[in-house]
Design an enzyme around this catalytic site. Structure first.
Site, short mmCIF file in Angstrom:
data_model
loop_
_atom_site.label_atom_id
_atom_site.label_comp_id
_atom_site.label_asym_id
_atom_site.label_seq_id
_atom_site.Cartn_x
_atom_site.Cartn_y
_atom_site.Cartn_z
N GLY A 1 0.81 -1.09 -0.17
CA GLY A 1 0.19 0.05 0.16
C GLY A 1 0.93 1.25 -0.06
CB ALA B 1 -1.36 9.86 7.22
CE LYS C 1 -9.75 5.88 13.53
NZ LYS C 1 -8.84 6.73 12.94
N1 LIG Z 1 -4.35 8.25 6.36
C1 LIG Z 1 -4.23 8.29 7.80
O1 LIG Z 1 -4.32 9.15 8.52
C2 LIG Z 1 -4.18 6.74 8.39
C3 LIG Z 1 -3.85 6.68 9.81
C4 LIG Z 1 -3.95 5.48 10.05
C5 LIG Z 1 -4.52 4.30 9.57
N2 LIG Z 1 -4.88 4.48 8.37
C6 LIG Z 1 -5.62 3.29 7.68
O2 LIG Z 1 -4.46 3.12 6.65
C7 LIG Z 1 -5.40 2.42 5.52
C8 LIG Z 1 -4.69 3.08 4.02
O3 LIG Z 1 -5.08 4.36 4.29
P1 LIG Z 1 -4.05 5.49 3.35
O4 LIG Z 1 -4.52 6.79 4.11
O5 LIG Z 1 -2.74 4.99 3.39
O6 LIG Z 1 -4.60 5.39 1.97
P2 LIG Z 1 -5.59 6.59 1.04
O7 LIG Z 1 -6.95 6.53 1.30
O8 LIG Z 1 -4.69 7.61 1.17
O9 LIG Z 1 -5.11 6.08 -0.26
C9 LIG Z 1 -5.90 5.06 -0.99
C10 LIG Z 1 -5.15 4.15 -1.48
O10 LIG Z 1 -5.66 3.10 -2.14
C11 LIG Z 1 -5.06 2.55 -3.56
N3 LIG Z 1 -5.80 2.13 -4.49
C12 LIG Z 1 -6.96 2.81 -5.17
N4 LIG Z 1 -7.55 1.80 -5.87
C13 LIG Z 1 -7.20 0.77 -5.56
C14 LIG Z 1 -7.49 -0.77 -5.99
N5 LIG Z 1 -8.39 -1.04 -6.69
N6 LIG Z 1 -7.05 -1.72 -5.32
C15 LIG Z 1 -6.00 -1.46 -4.52
N7 LIG Z 1 -5.54 -0.14 -3.92
C16 LIG Z 1 -6.14 0.87 -4.62
C17 LIG Z 1 -4.58 3.91 -3.95
O11 LIG Z 1 -3.27 3.73 -4.76
C18 LIG Z 1 -3.88 4.53 -2.52
O12 LIG Z 1 -2.77 4.14 -2.24
C19 LIG Z 1 -6.79 2.60 5.72
O13 LIG Z 1 -7.34 1.45 6.17
C20 LIG Z 1 -6.74 3.75 6.73
O14 LIG Z 1 -7.93 3.70 7.77
C21 LIG Z 1 -4.80 5.86 7.66
#
Ligand SMILES: NC(=O)c1ccc[n+]([C@@H]2O[C@H](COP(=O)([O-])OP(=O)(O)OC[C@H]3O[C@@H](n4cnc5c(N)ncnc54)[C@H](O)[C@@H]3O)[C@@H](O)[C@H]2O)c1
Length: 373
Positions: free
Chosen positions: A30, A176, A228
């Site tokens: 990811g 993030a 949450k």
């Molecule tokens: N962003 C934050 O602050 C944060 C913090 C802690 C946990 N999380 C968790 O981390 C996880 C990932 O979140 P994020 O913020 O890195 O993602 P994001 O929402 O920023 O990005 C979406 C991601 O999904 C990918 N994507 C799009 N279409 C896709 C497909 N068909 N198949 C596979 N991948 C595809 C994109 O390339 C991108 O990497 C989530 O479960 C989120 O809850 C996020």
């Protein structure tokens, strides 16, 4: 960012590839906002512990074109994820790989960090193709629905079923963009085999500004991280309606009551102290003040447009996990006749679906069972 060494005596406790003693390969599955932020940390720690971890960390990138260029090529030449974490340099030992199977080949630590709706497809592609010593750490906040549609499934359980390997979780108050700015925060690793794997996992993520605690109560850690986001939607609705911090405090308190009740009902045996770790109350607070779920839900109320439209306008391809998680929780409550016991969770789902006006959130708080005793 500096990395402090610790626990050298414990470092020999776990070697996933102890027969060869070659450094453990790590892949980040990811490359969104959080995936890229965690890459900045893991890039540092693997270099700091290069005798234990291979410092070349592969990061699977779901390939897309950005201004006519492939995102993976931009990352590998400019060391910046210009779409999901613009303005932040990734360490040079983070290598973007657009082929999923290739990115995981031979890796013993797979850090899963994708929106939860993509997990199944990713696991299907990786089934039978990962190292027999592979160990997953899921940073994914969300839940899945069981095949028969009657209940929830933890994302960690879903990954475990497909990939047949140990799965631990990392959750916490970790927006993030702040982590990417090296601002101090804490996180919780839930690892049922803490005494064996905890020290190694801690070394992989722990830095001066990203402080890790490891607990065994992994189910609670994961469910706190997923639920949450539903409470954050409630906070966004009250913000959108123009209510203030006292109302938000009520949302956080009643939301926490529902989270603890939900965990205890469906996954009995949780440890109360886990709710006081970063994955619990701390993540709940930060998500109800910052974060995209709150933001999207506030805009949903103010703009009066469907949720999907608001998400598209505000998030530039990122995904808000609160509304789908609320839907999955709702189906579970419905299937087990517990709708009346979780009014905040239910109201969030109904408002997201357009079945209830946002003002219904306040009625739900006013009539909450916590006030009936
Ligand atoms: N962003 C934050 O602050 C944060 C913090 C802690 C946990 N999380 C968790 O981390 C996880 C990932 O979140 P994020 O913020 O890195 O993602 P994001 O929402 O920023 O990005 C979406 C991601 O999904 C990918 N994507 C799009 N279409 C896709 C497909 N068909 N198949 C596979 N991948 C595809 C994109 O390339 C991108 O990497 C989530 O479960 C989120 O809850 C996020």
């Amino acid at each position: 960012m500096t990395v402090r060494f610790f626990g050298s005596a414990a470092s020999a406790l776990f070697r996933p590839n102890s027969t060869t003693m070659s450094p453990t390969k790590v892949t980040i599955v990811g490359s969104g906002n959080w995936g890229s932020a965690i890459a900045r940390i893991v890039g540092q720690t693997t270099k700091a512990y290069s005798n234990e971890f291979d410092p070349t960390v592969r990061m699977w990138v779901f390939e897309e074109m950005v201004n006519g260029e492939k995102l993976s090529e931009i990352i590998n030449t400019r060391h910046e994820n210009v779409k999901y974490l613009p303005g932040k340099i990734l360490p040079e030992n983070i290598v973007a790989v657009p082929d999923l199977v290739q990115s995981c080949d031979g890796s013993e630590i797979l850090i899963f960090v994708v929106p939860h709706q993509f997990v199944k497809g990713i696991c299907k592609q990786l089934e039978g193709k990962i190292s027999p010593n592979a160990h997953v750490v899921s940073l994914i906040k969300g839940v899945s629905v069981q095949e028969n549609g009657t209940g929830l499934k933890l994302i960690s359980d879903e990954i475990r079923e497909y990939l047949k390997c140990p799965v631990d979780v990392l959750m916490g108050a970790n927006l993030a963009p702040e982590v990417a700015n090296d601002m101090f925060c804490e996180a919780t690793i839930g690892c049922q085999t803490r005494s064996v794997h905890g020290p190694m996992l801690k070394r992989l993520f722990h830095t001066d500004n990203f402080r890790i605690s490891v607990v065994e109560d992994a189910h609670t850690v994961e469910l706190c991280g997923a639920l949450k986001n539903v409470v954050a939607c409630a906070a966004g609705f009250t913000d959108g309606l123009g209510y203030g911090d006292n109302t938000k405090a009520a949302v956080i308190r009643l939301g926490l009551m529902e989270i603890t009740k939900f965990v205890e009902h469906y996954y009995p045996g949780s440890n109360l102290s886990t709710f006081f770790e970063s994955c619990g109350i701390a993540d709940l607070i930060t998500t109800c003040y910052g974060g995209r779920n709150r933001k999207v839900c506030e805009a949903f109320v103010k703009a009066g447009k469907p949720m999907a439209e608001v998400e598209k306008e505000l998030l530039n391809g990122q995904s808000a996990q609160g509304p789908p998680t609320a839907a999955e929780v709702f189906h579970m409550l419905e299937a087990t006749n517990l709708i009346s016991s979780f009014p905040l969770f239910v109201a969030v789902h109904r408002i997201c679906q357009g079945e209830m006006p946002p003002s219904g959130m306040i009625d739900c708080l006013r009539d909450h069972p916590e006030h009936q005793a």
